[in-house]
Scaffold this motif. Structure first.
Motif, PDB file in Angstrom:
ATOM      1  N   VAL A  15       8.790   3.011 -36.424  1.00 55.76           N
ATOM      2  CA  VAL A  15       7.674   3.907 -35.738  1.00 55.76           C
ATOM      3  C   VAL A  15       6.500   4.493 -36.595  1.00 55.76           C
ATOM      4  N   THR A  16       5.529   4.909 -36.222  1.00 53.70           N
ATOM      5  CA  THR A  16       4.390   5.755 -36.972  1.00 53.70           C
ATOM      6  C   THR A  16       4.160   6.707 -36.226  1.00 53.70           C
ATOM      7  N   GLU A  17       3.437   7.726 -36.815  1.00 50.21           N
ATOM      8  CA  GLU A  17       2.760   8.627 -36.146  1.00 50.21           C
ATOM      9  C   GLU A  17       1.685   8.454 -35.230  1.00 50.21           C
ATOM     10  N   GLY A  18       1.796   8.913 -34.008  1.00 49.67           N
ATOM     11  CA  GLY A  18       0.697   8.823 -32.948  1.00 49.67           C
ATOM     12  C   GLY A  18      -0.287   9.876 -33.255  1.00 49.67           C
ATOM     13  N   GLN A  19      -1.094   9.882 -31.778  1.00 51.87           N
ATOM     14  CA  GLN A  19      -2.056  10.808 -31.674  1.00 51.87           C
ATOM     15  C   GLN A  19      -1.031  12.117 -31.229  1.00 51.87           C
ATOM     16  N   GLY A  20      -1.673  13.408 -31.799  1.00 52.96           N
ATOM     17  CA  GLY A  20      -1.128  14.686 -31.312  1.00 52.96           C
ATOM     18  C   GLY A  20       0.170  14.908 -31.712  1.00 52.96           C
ATOM     19  N   GLY A  21       0.779  14.232 -32.598  1.00 54.93           N
ATOM     20  CA  GLY A  21       2.009  14.476 -33.211  1.00 54.93           C
ATOM     21  C   GLY A  21       3.033  13.408 -32.259  1.00 54.93           C
ATOM     22  N   LYS A  22       2.724  12.600 -31.379  1.00 57.86           N
ATOM     23  CA  LYS A  22       3.550  11.746 -30.615  1.00 57.86           C
ATOM     24  C   LYS A  22       4.120  10.524 -31.668  1.00 57.86           C
ATOM     25  N   VAL A  23       5.003   9.933 -31.130  1.00 60.31           N
ATOM     26  CA  VAL A  23       5.543   8.581 -31.844  1.00 60.31           C
ATOM     27  C   VAL A  23       4.798   7.486 -31.432  1.00 60.31           C
ATOM     28  N   ARG A  24       4.507   6.473 -32.161  1.00 59.37           N
ATOM     29  CA  ARG A  24       3.975   5.377 -31.603  1.00 59.37           C
ATOM     30  C   ARG A  24       4.769   4.162 -31.854  1.00 59.37           C
ATOM     31  N   LEU A  25       5.315   3.506 -30.933  1.00 58.95           N
ATOM     32  CA  LEU A  25       6.409   2.435 -30.920  1.00 58.95           C
ATOM     33  C   LEU A  25       5.703   1.192 -31.479  1.00 58.95           C
ATOM     34  N   PRO A  26       6.401   0.124 -31.778  1.00 64.39           N
ATOM     35  CA  PRO A  26       5.923  -1.157 -32.320  1.00 64.39           C
ATOM     36  C   PRO A  26       4.871  -1.716 -31.278  1.00 64.39           C
ATOM     37  N   ASP A  27       5.359  -1.561 -29.891  1.00 61.91           N
ATOM     38  CA  ASP A  27       4.359  -2.236 -28.938  1.00 61.91           C
ATOM     39  C   ASP A  27       3.272  -1.305 -28.493  1.00 61.91           C
ATOM     40  N   GLY A  28       2.703  -0.329 -29.348  1.00 57.58           N
ATOM     41  CA  GLY A  28       1.480   0.558 -29.080  1.00 57.58           C
ATOM     42  C   GLY A  28       1.885   1.473 -28.086  1.00 57.58           C
ATOM     43  N   ARG A  29       2.845   1.791 -27.303  1.00 50.91           N
ATOM     44  CA  ARG A  29       3.173   2.953 -26.572  1.00 50.91           C
ATOM     45  C   ARG A  29       3.397   4.259 -27.478  1.00 50.91           C
ATOM     46  N   GLU A  30       2.972   5.272 -26.884  1.00 55.03           N
ATOM     47  CA  GLU A  30       3.370   6.571 -27.579  1.00 55.03           C
ATOM     48  C   GLU A  30       4.161   7.473 -26.696  1.00 55.03           C
ATOM     49  N   VAL A  31       5.143   7.955 -27.371  1.00 50.78           N
ATOM     50  CA  VAL A  31       5.821   9.029 -26.471  1.00 50.78           C
ATOM     51  C   VAL A  31       6.207  10.304 -27.380  1.00 50.78           C
ATOM     52  N   ALA A  32       6.587  11.302 -26.682  1.00 54.91           N
ATOM     53  CA  ALA A  32       6.751  12.370 -27.328  1.00 54.91           C
ATOM     54  C   ALA A  32       8.133  12.351 -28.373  1.00 54.91           C
ATOM     55  N   GLU A  33       7.988  13.418 -29.292  1.00 56.19           N
ATOM     56  CA  GLU A  33       9.124  13.235 -30.356  1.00 56.19           C
ATOM     57  C   GLU A  33      10.508  13.719 -29.850  1.00 56.19           C
ATOM     58  N   THR A  34      10.580  14.250 -28.709  1.00 55.54           N
ATOM     59  CA  THR A  34      11.721  14.830 -28.033  1.00 55.54           C
ATOM     60  C   THR A  34      12.510  13.586 -27.025  1.00 55.54           C
ATOM     61  N   GLU A  35      11.510  12.412 -26.780  1.00 59.19           N
ATOM     62  CA  GLU A  35      11.971  11.549 -26.186  1.00 59.19           C
ATOM     63  C   GLU A  35      12.883  10.201 -27.051  1.00 59.19           C
ATOM     64  N   VAL A  36      12.976  10.537 -28.266  1.00 66.78           N
ATOM     65  CA  VAL A  36      13.584   9.450 -29.001  1.00 66.78           C
ATOM     66  C   VAL A  36      14.650  10.191 -29.647  1.00 66.78           C
ATOM     67  N   GLN A  37      15.519   9.244 -30.327  1.00 64.67           N
ATOM     68  CA  GLN A  37      16.740   9.950 -31.302  1.00 64.67           C
ATOM     69  C   GLN A  37      16.394   9.514 -32.625  1.00 64.67           C
ATOM     70  N   TRP A  38      16.059  10.625 -33.437  1.00 67.75           N
ATOM     71  CA  TRP A  38      15.618  10.249 -34.749  1.00 67.75           C
ATOM     72  C   TRP A  38      16.732   9.917 -35.679  1.00 67.75           C
ATOM     73  N   LEU A  39      16.420   8.859 -36.557  1.00 67.48           N
ATOM     74  CA  LEU A  39      17.306   8.512 -37.535  1.00 67.48           C
ATOM     75  C   LEU A  39      16.490   8.944 -39.070  1.00 67.48           C
ATOM     76  N   PRO A  40      17.184   8.756 -40.190  1.00 65.53           N
ATOM     77  CA  PRO A  40      16.727   9.203 -41.462  1.00 65.53           C
ATOM     78  C   PRO A  40      15.365   8.061 -41.500  1.00 65.53           C
ATOM     79  N   PRO A  41      14.240   8.330 -41.778  1.00 65.40           N
ATOM     80  CA  PRO A  41      13.232   7.245 -41.929  1.00 65.40           C
ATOM     81  C   PRO A  41      13.129   6.238 -42.620  1.00 65.40           C
ATOM     82  N   MET A  42      13.968   5.843 -43.416  1.00 66.87           N
ATOM     83  CA  MET A  42      14.317   4.659 -43.996  1.00 66.87           C
ATOM     84  C   MET A  42      15.799   4.699 -44.440  1.00 66.87           C
ATOM     85  N   ALA A  43      16.130   3.249 -44.938  1.00 70.18           N
ATOM     86  CA  ALA A  43      17.411   3.177 -45.577  1.00 70.18           C
ATOM     87  C   ALA A  43      17.126   3.323 -47.057  1.00 70.18           C
TER      88      ALA A  43
END
Length: 265
Positions: A15-43
């Motif tokens: 994912v990438t950072e969206g507007q207002g600190g939201k999370v932009r998904l690969p399909d273009g949707r943006e969700v709040a950072e609390t709606e996802v489970q975060w992993l380390p940002p890369m391997a």
């Protein structure tokens, strides 16, 4: 650009950072950072960790002089934890402190890198919180594995930030809060061994590879972290990393769908 990895709707996504600190998904949707489970940002590959790389931190823990040569040790990948994740505090310890750090991610396979060319091999940066369990510390030059290699005791993220977006990594503010109270406030400009020196030193005796990461040390202001605490570490321009301290479970725990027994203590 800021890049991350999350689990959303049972899928692992880049994912990438969206507007207002939201999370932009690969399909273009943006969700709040609390709606996802975060992993380390890369391997990540090899995880290098700097000890006593800020003179003020060395002094606050009664080590009066920072090492003349970088004090480096390694960390296992199991130690990494994502944004908003939990870190266990062992039940038998008296002092476990947070450490806000700038993490430098290598972007090219390289060896014998001159310090004046060091930034050419940097892919980008992350925020890290490298907890240390001081009860287990026997020797600053050879830290016991239990000091720095506990499962989930090194939160990192939420973002990996491209190097081009951080024009001066040696002038970034580092801050930590415990339950909203500011405890740590320093700057990367106070490193004893700066980023070019660290890359030149490490690459002088071993090959560095894409995805290798260098945790560059922490300034003074560290404090004990207790069960129930919310610890926030922030590197200016890189990211604000949230982590929660929980009591270490004494029974079997689910881990990636399997069941494991904790080691006897």
């Amino acid at each position: 650009m800021k890049h991350g990895r999350v689990v959303f709707e049972d899928r692992t996504l880049d994912v990438t950072e969206g507007q207002g600190g939201k999370v932009r998904l690969p399909d273009g949707r943006e969700v709040a950072e609390t709606e996802v489970q975060w992993l380390p940002p890369m391997a990540f590959g090899t995880i290098f960790v700097l000890g006593l790389n800020y003179a003020d931190h060395a002094k606050e823990i009664a080590f009066n002089k920072a090492p003349e040569e970088p004090l480096v040790f390694l960390k296992g990948p199991n130690a990494l934890q994502g944004h908003r994740g939990d870190t266990w505090r062992p039940a038998d310890v008296g002092y476990m402190h947070f450490e806000c750090e700038l993490a430098v991610v290598i972007g090219k396979t390289c060896r014998n890198v001159p310090r004046e060319q060091a930034y050419e091999v940097v892919a980008g940066y992350c925020t890290a919180n490298d907890y240390a369990i001081r009860d287990y510390l026997e020797n600053f030059y050879r830290p016991n594995l239990r000091v720095k290699n506990r499962d989930g005791a090194t939160p990192i993220g939420p973002w990996f930030v491209d190097a081009a977006d951080i024009p001066d990594p040696m002038n970034l503010r580092l801050r930590s809060w415990v339950n909203g109270e500011l405890k740590q406030d320093g700057s990367t400009r106070d490193m004893v061994h700066d980023i070019p020196a660290l890359i030149a030193h490490l690459s002088s005796f071993m090959t560095l590879n894409p995805g290798d990461v260098i945790l560059t040390g922490t300034p003074d202001g560290v404090a004990d972290s207790k069960v129930g605490d919310e610890i926030v570490t922030e590197v200016e321009g890189v990211g604000r990393l949230v982590n929660y301290i929980v009591g270490e479970p004494l029974a079997s725990i689910p881990l990636n769908g399997s069941t494991v027994e904790p080691l006897n203590r």
